[in-house]
Design a protein around this motif. Structure first.
Motif, short mmCIF file in Angstrom:
data_model
loop_
_atom_site.label_atom_id
_atom_site.label_comp_id
_atom_site.label_asym_id
_atom_site.label_seq_id
_atom_site.Cartn_x
_atom_site.Cartn_y
_atom_site.Cartn_z
N MET A 132 -41.25 18.09 -40.13
CA MET A 132 -39.84 17.95 -39.85
C MET A 132 -39.50 16.50 -39.54
O MET A 132 -38.35 16.13 -39.55
N ASP A 133 -40.50 15.67 -39.25
CA ASP A 133 -40.25 14.31 -38.79
C ASP A 133 -39.43 13.46 -39.75
O ASP A 133 -38.56 12.73 -39.33
N SER A 134 -39.73 13.51 -41.05
CA SER A 134 -39.08 12.58 -41.96
C SER A 134 -37.86 13.17 -42.68
O SER A 134 -37.29 12.52 -43.54
N ILE A 135 -37.47 14.36 -42.33
CA ILE A 135 -36.28 14.93 -42.97
C ILE A 135 -35.04 14.64 -42.14
O ILE A 135 -35.13 14.32 -40.95
N ASN A 136 -33.88 14.74 -42.78
CA ASN A 136 -32.64 14.50 -42.07
C ASN A 136 -32.47 15.51 -40.95
O ASN A 136 -32.87 16.67 -41.07
N CYS A 137 -31.89 15.07 -39.86
CA CYS A 137 -31.69 15.93 -38.71
C CYS A 137 -30.74 17.07 -39.08
O CYS A 137 -29.72 16.84 -39.73
N PRO A 138 -31.05 18.29 -38.65
CA PRO A 138 -30.17 19.42 -38.93
C PRO A 138 -28.75 19.26 -38.40
O PRO A 138 -27.82 19.87 -38.91
N CYS A 139 -28.56 18.41 -37.39
CA CYS A 139 -27.24 18.26 -36.77
C CYS A 139 -26.22 17.56 -37.66
O CYS A 139 -25.04 17.52 -37.34
N GLY A 140 -26.70 16.99 -38.78
CA GLY A 140 -25.78 16.35 -39.71
C GLY A 140 -25.48 14.89 -39.43
O GLY A 140 -24.57 14.32 -40.02
N SER A 141 -26.25 14.27 -38.57
CA SER A 141 -26.00 12.86 -38.22
C SER A 141 -26.28 11.90 -39.37
O SER A 141 -25.79 10.78 -39.38
N GLY A 142 -27.14 12.32 -40.30
CA GLY A 142 -27.51 11.45 -41.41
C GLY A 142 -28.77 10.65 -41.14
O GLY A 142 -29.23 9.91 -42.01
N ILE A 143 -29.33 10.76 -39.94
CA ILE A 143 -30.61 10.09 -39.65
C ILE A 143 -31.69 11.14 -39.49
O ILE A 143 -31.42 12.34 -39.48
N THR A 144 -32.93 10.69 -39.38
CA THR A 144 -34.04 11.65 -39.33
C THR A 144 -34.06 12.42 -38.01
O THR A 144 -33.58 11.93 -36.98
N PHE A 145 -34.63 13.60 -38.07
CA PHE A 145 -34.80 14.44 -36.88
C PHE A 145 -35.57 13.67 -35.81
O PHE A 145 -35.21 13.71 -34.63
N GLN A 146 -36.59 12.95 -36.23
CA GLN A 146 -37.43 12.18 -35.30
C GLN A 146 -36.63 11.12 -34.55
O GLN A 146 -36.89 10.84 -33.39
N GLN A 147 -35.62 10.54 -35.20
CA GLN A 147 -34.81 9.50 -34.57
C GLN A 147 -33.56 10.06 -33.90
O GLN A 147 -32.87 9.34 -33.19
#
Length: 127
Positions: free
Chosen positions: A1-16
């Motif tokens: 899940m680290d390198s995919i886009n965050c589910p929240c829709g922010s446009g940045i990675t889940f990790q960030q």
């Protein structure tokens, strides 16, 4: 899940984005950030985070088991922020129902800031 886009829709990675809140390495700085991170927690089935970010006065109505069941039994598609203020966030969360049709959970959520941390208190649903 680290390198995919965050589910929240922010446009940045889940990790960030939301993962540091889930891992407790950061605290959500705003009610909207907490709401987004809670949506992500439903997507990644992090029931502990959902329980811990529910205001203590409301936890009797929200168990870890209940959060886990809800997260596991829902296929979340996307989050849309309709309105965000200091302690109120109105959002639409899209998901698939059992017939694989898209439905929308439309809620105006109330949050409380206590000792530097945001907590979900309750919400009003729109039909």
């Amino acid at each position: 899940m680290d390198s995919i886009n965050c589910p929240c829709g922010s446009g940045i990675t889940f990790q960030q984005c939301c993962q540091p809140y889930h891992l407790k390495t950061k605290t959500a700085p705003t009610a909207e950030a907490l709401m987004r991170s809670r949506y992500s927690a439903f997507v990644v089935t992090d029931a502990d985070y959902l329980y811990e970010t529910t205001h203590i006065s409301k936890r009797k109505n929200h168990s870890r088991r209940g959060y886990l069941s809800s997260a596991k039994n829902t296929r979340w598609l996307k989050l849309e922020i309709v309105f965000s203020a200091f302690d109120v966030v109105e959002f639409k969360a899209y998901y698939l129902n059992k017939k694989f049709q898209t439905e929308v959970l439309h809620e105006k959520s109330n949050f409380r800031l206590e000792d530097g941390k945001w907590y979900y208190v309750d919400g009003d649903f729109y039909s």
